[in-house]
Design a protein around this motif. Sequence first.
Motif, PDB file in Angstrom:
ATOM      1  N   TYR A 160       0.848  -1.186   0.000  1.00 45.25           N
ATOM      2  CA  TYR A 160       0.000   0.000   0.000  1.00 45.25           C
ATOM      3  C   TYR A 160       0.886   1.239   0.000  1.00 45.25           C
ATOM      4  N   ASP A 161       0.415   2.273  -0.674  1.00 45.48           N
ATOM      5  CA  ASP A 161       1.036   3.598  -0.593  1.00 45.48           C
ATOM      6  C   ASP A 161       2.530   3.555  -0.925  1.00 45.48           C
ATOM      7  N   GLY A 162       2.861   2.845  -2.009  1.00 44.93           N
ATOM      8  CA  GLY A 162       4.234   2.823  -2.483  1.00 44.93           C
ATOM      9  C   GLY A 162       5.100   1.719  -1.922  1.00 44.93           C
ATOM     10  N   LYS A 163       4.645   1.002  -0.915  1.00 43.70           N
ATOM     11  CA  LYS A 163       5.440  -0.079  -0.335  1.00 43.70           C
ATOM     12  C   LYS A 163       5.291  -1.345  -1.193  1.00 43.70           C
ATOM     13  N   LEU A 164       6.351  -2.174  -1.169  1.00 39.94           N
ATOM     14  CA  LEU A 164       6.364  -3.392  -1.958  1.00 39.94           C
ATOM     15  C   LEU A 164       6.206  -4.619  -1.074  1.00 39.94           C
ATOM     16  N   ASN A 165       5.672  -5.665  -1.650  1.00 40.81           N
ATOM     17  CA  ASN A 165       5.511  -6.944  -0.969  1.00 40.81           C
ATOM     18  C   ASN A 165       6.884  -7.604  -0.835  1.00 40.81           C
ATOM     19  N   PRO A 166       7.381  -7.815   0.378  1.00 50.73           N
ATOM     20  CA  PRO A 166       8.731  -8.373   0.545  1.00 50.73           C
ATOM     21  C   PRO A 166       8.851  -9.824   0.094  1.00 50.73           C
ATOM     22  N   THR A 167       7.741 -10.523  -0.090  1.00 46.65           N
ATOM     23  CA  THR A 167       7.805 -11.935  -0.485  1.00 46.65           C
ATOM     24  C   THR A 167       7.526 -12.125  -1.978  1.00 46.65           C
ATOM     25  N   PHE A 168       7.391 -11.031  -2.722  1.00 41.33           N
ATOM     26  CA  PHE A 168       6.975 -11.150  -4.113  1.00 41.33           C
ATOM     27  C   PHE A 168       8.087 -11.728  -4.982  1.00 41.33           C
ATOM     28  N   THR A 169       7.726 -12.701  -5.809  1.00 37.50           N
ATOM     29  CA  THR A 169       8.596 -13.214  -6.860  1.00 37.50           C
ATOM     30  C   THR A 169       7.729 -13.474  -8.084  1.00 37.50           C
ATOM     31  N   GLU A 170       8.307 -13.245  -9.258  1.00 40.88           N
ATOM     32  CA  GLU A 170       7.583 -13.537 -10.488  1.00 40.88           C
ATOM     33  C   GLU A 170       7.532 -15.039 -10.718  1.00 40.88           C
ATOM     34  N   GLY A 171       6.538 -15.460 -11.508  1.00 38.93           N
ATOM     35  CA  GLY A 171       6.427 -16.860 -11.854  1.00 38.93           C
ATOM     36  C   GLY A 171       5.171 -17.498 -11.321  1.00 38.93           C
ATOM     37  N   PRO A 172       5.112 -18.848 -11.383  1.00 37.30           N
ATOM     38  CA  PRO A 172       3.894 -19.549 -10.965  1.00 37.30           C
ATOM     39  C   PRO A 172       3.748 -19.605  -9.451  1.00 37.30           C
ATOM     40  N   PHE A 173       2.491 -19.746  -8.989  1.00 37.68           N
ATOM     41  CA  PHE A 173       2.191 -19.879  -7.567  1.00 37.68           C
ATOM     42  C   PHE A 173       0.889 -20.657  -7.428  1.00 37.68           C
ATOM     43  N   GLU A 174       0.671 -21.217  -6.236  1.00 39.80           N
ATOM     44  CA  GLU A 174      -0.581 -21.909  -5.926  1.00 39.80           C
ATOM     45  C   GLU A 174      -0.937 -21.658  -4.479  1.00 39.80           C
ATOM     46  N   LEU A 175      -2.213 -21.359  -4.221  1.00 34.99           N
ATOM     47  CA  LEU A 175      -2.701 -21.169  -2.862  1.00 34.99           C
ATOM     48  C   LEU A 175      -4.008 -21.955  -2.681  1.00 34.99           C
ATOM     49  N   PRO A 176      -3.928 -23.212  -2.193  1.00 37.51           N
ATOM     50  CA  PRO A 176      -5.157 -23.936  -1.878  1.00 37.51           C
ATOM     51  C   PRO A 176      -5.828 -23.350  -0.640  1.00 37.51           C
ATOM     52  N   PHE A 177      -7.155 -23.200  -0.676  1.00 38.50           N
ATOM     53  CA  PHE A 177      -7.885 -22.754   0.513  1.00 38.50           C
ATOM     54  C   PHE A 177      -9.190 -23.524   0.596  1.00 38.50           C
ATOM     55  N   SER A 178      -9.398 -24.160   1.746  1.00 40.29           N
ATOM     56  CA  SER A 178     -10.542 -25.066   1.881  1.00 40.29           C
ATOM     57  C   SER A 178     -11.773 -24.387   2.446  1.00 40.29           C
ATOM     58  N   SER A 179     -11.594 -23.250   3.136  1.00 41.02           N
ATOM     59  CA  SER A 179     -12.777 -22.574   3.680  1.00 41.02           C
ATOM     60  C   SER A 179     -12.491 -21.113   3.938  1.00 41.02           C
ATOM     61  N   ILE A 180     -13.543 -20.328   3.868  1.00 43.37           N
ATOM     62  CA  ILE A 180     -13.538 -18.923   4.290  1.00 43.37           C
ATOM     63  C   ILE A 180     -14.778 -18.749   5.150  1.00 43.37           C
ATOM     64  N   ARG A 181     -14.596 -18.335   6.396  1.00 44.59           N
ATOM     65  CA  ARG A 181     -15.740 -18.175   7.289  1.00 44.59           C
ATOM     66  C   ARG A 181     -15.568 -16.917   8.127  1.00 44.59           C
TER      67      ARG A 181
END
Length: 596
Positions: free
Chosen positions: A411-432
Amino acid sequence: MSSSSSSSSCCCGVVSSSPVVLSNPRGGFTARCSARTNRKVLFLGSKQFPRITYSPSNRASSRLSQRAVIAFAGQQPWDVSRFVKTLFFFNGPPNPLKIVESIISSFTSPASSEVPKKMETSNVVLVTGATGGVGRRVVDIFRKKGLPVRVLARNEEKARSMLGPDVDLIIGDVTKEDTLDPKLFKGIKKVVNAVSVIVGPKEGDTPDRQKYKQGIKFFEPEIKGPSPEMVEYIGMQNLINAIKNSVGLSEGKLLFGFKGNVSGNIVWGALDDVVMGGVSESAFQILPTGSETGGPTGLFKGTVSTSNNGGFTSVRTKNFTVPEDLSAYDGIELRLKGDGRRYKLIIRTSFEWDTVGYTASFDTTKREWQSVKIPFSSLRPVFRARTMTDAPPFDAGNITSLQLMFSKFEYDGKLNPTFTEGPFELPFSSIRAYIHEPITPRFVHVSSAGVTRPERPGLDLSKQPPAVRLNKELGSILTYKLKGEDLIRESGIPYTIVRPCALTEEPAGADLIFDQGDNITGKISREEVARICVAALASPNAVGKTFEVKSTVPFSEPYVIDPSNPPPEKDYEVYFKDLKEGITGKEALETTPAQV
């Protein structure tokens, strides 16, 4: 906007064989297109974007070239088809002028150092049966504490004369479902239910009900008004249905996930940096056996690229048909398998497609299933990675869509410290939606000692209170009280059930006995019961507990106090912490249920 006759396509979607000019009357942007050179330049105010080239001869070369019809000089092709499909998927036919204006604002709006407006919360307590002996005392206690309280009453004139003309009042009757519109209860977080069927002397009573106040053992009783079934059972059903969404459930509210064969009606779609000219691409899938238990799970996957000034991918739900009211809850919990990256959860409270999203970042642990809790209070209003301090506070009662994002930007000019280009996957089984721990009761119910005793095997009725002996004659009053209790226990609402012995008009302050299993007899002050109810609402130790309570003073002895030296108020936590869940007294009835 104007254009000439057409035979070839320009970058803005206008088909023309001669120069085309797109202009904003406010002077915000201009696009010029020349069919002779097939060169286009987009001006945003004083800013000039890179030159765009287009080759009609490539139109039929391949499926890919049909889609990627625009390329910035020296950069990767921009997939216009995917851009348009995205807009249509989420918002129907897009408004090009609005889209370009929002892009302009993202480049020209400065970041603000102001603090965003805080989320508004409601802690209103509803008291039902507020004109009765226990209910009105509960109202008085809340008022003395300066806490917001609302009452449900059948008779407005009686309620205002008894509780004051300024009382926050809902006119309704638990026996009449059509008077309990759930919208009337929005903003209510907790309930003290003191509604009870009316029992009175057959021979009548004084205007101030003196005979009733002496107790049922001193007169021949009968039911006055609606039956025990209508008040204690059907009335409880109606009340629970009316307040359930407002007070919330212990296990939370499932927004996405797989419970049995139910997965909800959420529709997800990709929303990537193609909307800004980028080439990142993501998708949402269902993996039939991808969860930690071998069941189905959702999957947010894709490839992220910073080409063409891009750098984010996301999946977002279509707008809910009816906004979700999560005002009873404290935040969103995601069950997911991390990859060590930082993601964002974005929640919207408007049906507009391109609008402020209330956002929080969260970190994940690589190759581990984990629960991530995001309090609503931690959300910040963000528009195109900029904090919008003038945005309205987050409204948990009007949620229209959810979004998961992996982005180069914070936000507001700051960068994501964990960002890398390329493929990714995030499985998520529920949102409550969840209630923060420790959970305290949201529904405190005043029932009665003796509800499990009618027809209990081996019970000497001659030693039992009149209500037990006269259960059938009084319309199965205790049997229906027990059925009403069961509705509460089965509702999923965090609850406490208080079963007082015979109620008196004596002052509070006597020593008490708390018990479970529905075996004790005796008396207790209505004032004491009211205090117990208020204390239970704030006690994690009272959640899920059913108990009986009486004073140590025998029936034959009146209890009095010295008004100039009243006894100290009790710490009811001492009693609550020793109570056990699951003890109701029904254990003795499992083989011989009471007959109605």
